[in-house]
Design an enzyme around this catalytic site. Structure first.
Site, PDB file in Angstrom:
ATOM      1  N   SER A   1     -31.906 -77.444  19.890  1.00  0.00           N
ATOM      2  CA  SER A   1     -33.059 -76.781  20.691  1.00  0.00           C
ATOM      3  C   SER A   1     -33.855 -77.061  21.405  1.00  0.00           C
ATOM      4  O   SER A   1     -34.808 -76.333  21.960  1.00  0.00           O
ATOM      5  CB  SER A   1     -33.552 -76.599  19.502  1.00  0.00           C
ATOM      6  OG  SER A   1     -34.445 -77.512  18.982  1.00  0.00           O
TER       7      SER A   1
ATOM      8  N   LYS B   1     -41.181 -78.576  19.759  1.00  0.00           N
ATOM      9  CA  LYS B   1     -41.037 -77.406  21.114  1.00  0.00           C
ATOM     10  C   LYS B   1     -41.909 -77.098  21.660  1.00  0.00           C
ATOM     11  O   LYS B   1     -42.830 -78.354  21.358  1.00  0.00           O
ATOM     12  CB  LYS B   1     -41.172 -76.133  19.732  1.00  0.00           C
ATOM     13  CG  LYS B   1     -40.594 -75.412  18.614  1.00  0.00           C
ATOM     14  CD  LYS B   1     -39.169 -75.754  18.887  1.00  0.00           C
ATOM     15  CE  LYS B   1     -38.682 -75.476  17.476  1.00  0.00           C
ATOM     16  NZ  LYS B   1     -37.028 -75.120  17.807  1.00  0.00           N
TER      17      LYS B   1
END
Length: 331
Positions: A116, A186
């Protein structure tokens, strides 16, 4: 003619031959030791004897010998240093304690389990996360790569591997990333007070300012991916996060139906990932991209000091005006 009795300690004299003088008989009894103290004193060496320059009659030699024996005895009684194998458990214990303290308060290693965050982070990378600055009130900033706990429901579909006992111990003390903790990594796109949005093929806008994300977004991926969103106002104390691989990241865009509308509480943030530590050929720092420093992106925060200044100036102006009015129109 009878001869008188002689002492038993004497031997008979040998008869003298003709023309020879009689020789005295030598006694076989040893002389007795001196009987008086005066006689005993005469048997000791004098203080002027050259063999005893101190004049103590041999006492100095005796003391020196005793001191030497005591010194040698003290050396024998000194403790010997412990063998290395006896010190090793203590050293290991101290090292483990320090590792635990470092992991708890300073730095912790995390493993990247997915794609990701490509190309910034690859699957299997080990990153070091700064856990110290949050203790001093530091808040997540735009552009930082952060590790945070699952806010609730983000990882429900992700299976959690079961580590073996050795892995549990090593992860507990911080020598190995934890496989049990449900953490995510993230990039922070917006912070509390910001408005964030993205439509069509992008770009992502923060407070109306378009972000130039070419330096970190995965090549070929669009800024919005397949999920347009916004405009969303990020509440105070929360952040909006997105993965760098926008087509392969279940980030804030996909959890707007959960509590917080896709935002993450600052209290869930473990810390900022500041470097790739492993493998060695992947070593690199993780700086904040320049796009988050462009003018205008902080306009919401810049307006706050101006508003406070205006609010503070109004009472001063009113007070000054009243004073001038009172001077011109005395009662």
């Amino acid at each position: 003619m009878a001869v008188g009795a002689r002492s038993g300690t004497e031997e008979p004299e040998e008869p003298a031959g003709r023309g020879e003088t009689p020789r005295p008989v030598t006694s076989s009894v040893h002389p007795s030791p001196p009987r008086s103290g005066a006689q005993a004193q005469t048997q000791r060496p004098s203080s002027a004897d050259s063999s005893d320059p101190s004049g103590t009659g041999g006492t100095s030699d005796t003391l020196n010998t005793s001191a030497g024996e005591e010194a040698s005895g003290g050396m024998k009684k000194a403790k010997k240093p412990r063998a290395f194998w006896k010190e090793l458990p203590i050293l290991i214990g101290i090292a483990l304690l320090l590792a635990l303290l470092i992991k708890t308060f300073l730095v912790q290693a995390f493993s990247i389990p997915s794609d990701s965050m490509q190309d910034t982070l690859q699957r299997g990378d080990r990153v070091l996360v700064d856990k110290l600055t949050p203790w001093f009130g530091s808040k997540p900033q735009r552009g930082e790569v952060v590790v945070f706990h699952d806010p609730g429901g983000w990882l429900n579909e992700t299976p959690t591997p079961e580590p073996n006992p050795v892995q549990k111990v090593l992860s507990f003390i911080g020598l190995m990333p934890s496989a049990e903790e449900k953490d995510l990594i993230k990039r922070v796109i917006a912070v509390g007070g910001d408005t964030v949005e993205c439509h069509g093929t992008g770009p992502v806008k923060v407070n109306g300012k378009a972000l130039k994300e070419d330096s970190y977004v995965y090549p070929g991926a669009t800024p919005c991916g397949d999920r347009a969103f916004g405009p969303i106002h990020v509440p105070k104390g929360r952040i909006w996060v997105m993965g760098d691989h926008r087509d392969d990241s279940l980030d804030s865009r996909y959890h707007q139906n959960l509590k917080g509308n896709g935002t993450v509480s600052e209290n869930e943030v473990v810390g900022r990932a500041f470097t790739i530590a492993w493998p060695v050929n992947r070593w690199a720092m993780l700086p904040v991209p320049d796009t988050f420093d462009q003018p205008g992106i902080n306009k919401a925060m810049a307006a706050t000091p101006a508003a406070l200044g205006l609010a503070g100036a109004v009472p001063i102006v009113m007070w000054r005006r009243r004073r001038l009015t009172g001077t011109r129109n005395p009662r």
